[in-house]
Design an enzyme around this catalytic site. Structure first.
Site, PDB file in Angstrom:
ATOM      1  N   HIS A 186       0.847  -1.200   0.000  1.00  0.00           N
ATOM      2  CA  HIS A 186       0.000   0.000   0.000  1.00  0.00           C
ATOM      3  C   HIS A 186       0.884   1.252   0.000  1.00  0.00           C
ATOM      4  O   HIS A 186       0.720   2.156  -0.828  1.00  0.00           O
ATOM      5  CB  HIS A 186      -0.908  -0.023   1.239  1.00  0.00           C
ATOM      6  CG  HIS A 186      -1.876   1.105   1.326  1.00  0.00           C
ATOM      7  ND1 HIS A 186      -3.214   0.972   1.032  1.00  0.00           N
ATOM      8  CD2 HIS A 186      -1.715   2.412   1.670  1.00  0.00           C
ATOM      9  CE1 HIS A 186      -3.824   2.138   1.188  1.00  0.00           C
ATOM     10  NE2 HIS A 186      -2.931   3.025   1.585  1.00  0.00           N
ATOM     11  N   GLU A 187       1.831   1.289   0.927  1.00  0.00           N
ATOM     12  CA  GLU A 187       2.713   2.474   1.026  1.00  0.00           C
ATOM     13  C   GLU A 187       3.649   2.566  -0.175  1.00  0.00           C
ATOM     14  O   GLU A 187       3.948   3.658  -0.656  1.00  0.00           O
ATOM     15  CB  GLU A 187       3.524   2.440   2.326  1.00  0.00           C
ATOM     16  CG  GLU A 187       2.703   2.376   3.608  1.00  0.00           C
ATOM     17  CD  GLU A 187       1.559   3.371   3.671  1.00  0.00           C
ATOM     18  OE1 GLU A 187       1.671   4.464   3.090  1.00  0.00           O
ATOM     19  OE2 GLU A 187       0.534   3.050   4.286  1.00  0.00           O
ATOM     20  N   HIS A 190       1.794   4.267  -2.995  1.00  0.00           N
ATOM     21  CA  HIS A 190       1.795   5.738  -2.859  1.00  0.00           C
ATOM     22  C   HIS A 190       3.158   6.312  -3.259  1.00  0.00           C
ATOM     23  O   HIS A 190       3.237   7.282  -4.011  1.00  0.00           O
ATOM     24  CB  HIS A 190       1.527   6.136  -1.407  1.00  0.00           C
ATOM     25  CG  HIS A 190       0.110   5.976  -0.973  1.00  0.00           C
ATOM     26  ND1 HIS A 190      -0.943   6.581  -1.614  1.00  0.00           N
ATOM     27  CD2 HIS A 190      -0.433   5.285   0.061  1.00  0.00           C
ATOM     28  CE1 HIS A 190      -2.076   6.269  -1.003  1.00  0.00           C
ATOM     29  NE2 HIS A 190      -1.787   5.476   0.013  1.00  0.00           N
ATOM     30  N   ASP A 264      -7.344   7.915   2.402  1.00  0.00           N
ATOM     31  CA  ASP A 264      -6.974   8.427   1.076  1.00  0.00           C
ATOM     32  C   ASP A 264      -8.216   8.797   0.275  1.00  0.00           C
ATOM     33  O   ASP A 264      -8.255   9.808  -0.405  1.00  0.00           O
ATOM     34  CB  ASP A 264      -6.201   7.347   0.280  1.00  0.00           C
ATOM     35  CG  ASP A 264      -5.069   6.761   1.094  1.00  0.00           C
ATOM     36  OD1 ASP A 264      -4.490   7.515   1.885  1.00  0.00           O
ATOM     37  OD2 ASP A 264      -4.779   5.559   0.952  1.00  0.00           O
TER      38      ASP A 264
END
Length: 409
Positions: A186-187, A190, A264
């Site tokens: 997930h990170e 980004h 988000d």
């Protein structure tokens, strides 16, 4: 009460020339109601007395009145007219020069190590107020004390900045390997979209250590104090905010997408709505303002909000917001599908090291690897030097993706 206002001005006249300073003037100077409900309001009597007294000065009486408030929007217009408060001084959040000087004041009380540079800390804290900076110095001193150090070094200031901006590390939180892997991708999603979007702010650091209410975070810092927000940057921010959700879908499949992107999605929806309804960034809707900032109830304003649009227009606005979000989703998907190898490399590095600096992420994306000596902790990326400028309204101190939301990017 009104009698105390009279007493105060009598004392001021006896002691003239003098200065009367009223802090938090909105406590008595709030907008008077329209006479609905209880018409005999104590606060209104106080305000009326204040207005009468301020009108009653002769030119040579030598009394100067100064007042301060954080809420100039709720003050009664009669209070602000020339002859009462003639001059209004807006005190914005400090720019880089201001932050450096404020830090110097607070650092005087703390024994500093030779490597501490106030300018570097000021560059890395855009949007901080004076109180935030005082808190930062205090946190750094506490950390140094906990670590048994006699002086506060730059590493303590960096850790304190992370704590203030991103929340406290939750060391007691036990995450399963699957959850850790999900958070890492997930990170990484980004971070990778941010690296490949030219208009995005540079990454300061990415971490999968849980902080505050977030399971992981990609911290981006502007290179300088920003005072306006450009269209290309808005689109880049929308794409970056979708990066985490898209990465989960690409790696784990449609059914395994998690609720971690709620922060988000909330951020992206608000940004897209502002772009369409307030900043005129939609070609279909044109440069019109469709929504007013919502005034709070019980501030003396009318409770009902006027709607300046037809149902047809509201439908079009919803479709435009949807289009912006869908476009940013596709944009993030394109970047992550094209650079899937980098996504795996970045996620694996996060799983191994837990925290990566912006420089390390850039090196990893360019060369496929980065060198970090054993036992060394990630040094956060120094924010490039930049000048100061004018205050930007409504900027979120924490930045778009530092918000304390569940697994917020």
């Amino acid at each position: 009460g009104a009698s105390r206002v009279r007493d105060m001005f009598e004392q001021a006249k006896k002691n003239a020339p003098c200065i009367v300073f009223i802090d938090e003037i909105d406590a008595v100077g709030r907008h008077r109601g329209a006479g609905l409900g209880n018409g005999n309001d104590e606060r209104e009597q106080t305000l009326n007395q204040l207005l009468v007294e301020m009108d009653g000065f002769e030119a040579n009486e030598g009394i100067i009145i100064i007042a301060a408030t954080n809420r100039p929007d709720v003050l009664d217009p009669a209070l602000l007219r020339p002859g009462r408060f003639d001059r209004q001084v807006v005190v914005p959040r400090p720019d880089i020069e201001g932050r450096e000087k404020i830090l110097a004041v607070h650092m005087k009380k703390v024994p500093l190590a030779p490597d501490v540079n106030a300018r570097t800390i000021a560059r890395g804290t855009p949007g901080f107020s004076g109180a935030d900076l005082a808190n930062l110095v205090n946190e750094a001193a506490l950390m140094a004390a906990r670590r048994g150090k006699r002086m506060v070094a730059m590493s303590e200031f960096e850790d304190a900045k992370d704590k203030v901006m991103m929340g406290t590390e939750r060391k007691s939180m036990v995450m399963t390997e699957d959850e850790k892997k999900m958070t890492a991708y997930h990170e990484a999603g980004h971070a990778l979209v941010s690296v490949h979007e030219p208009a995005s702010d540079p990454i300061h650091k990415a971490t999968i250590i849980p902080r505050g209410r977030a399971l992981g975070m990609v911290m981006r810092l502007p290179e300088r104090d920003n005072y306006s927000y450009h269209r290309d940057k808005m689109h880049a921010n929308l794409a970056v905010s979708m990066g985490g959700r898209v990465a989960e879908e690409i790696i784990f499949g449609y059914d395994k997408v998690s609720s971690g992107a709620s922060g988000d999605i909330q951020y992206a929806t608000k940004l897209a709505r502002d772009m369409v309804t307030q900043w005129g960034m939609s070609d279909l809707m044109g440069p019109l303002q469709y929504e007013e900032e919502q005034g709070e109830t019980f501030l003396g304003y009318s409770q009902s909000q006027r709607v300046h649009m037809s149902d047809e227009t509201a439908k079009k606005i919803d479709l435009e917001i949807r289009k912006l979000i869908d476009d940013s989703y596709d944009r993030a998907k394109h970047v992550l599908t094209k650079h899937e190898k980098q996504l795996h490399a970045l996620a694996n590095a996060l799983l191994e090291y837990e925290t990566l600096s912006g420089d390390e992420i850039d090196e990893l994306v360019e060369k496929g690897k980065f060198d970090r000596p054993d036992g060394e902790v990630a040094k956060p990326t120094a924010v490039p030097s930049a000048g100061a400028s004018i205050p930007k309204a409504g900027r979120n101190k924490k930045g778009p993706f530092g918000d304390p939301k569940p697994q917020g990017a």
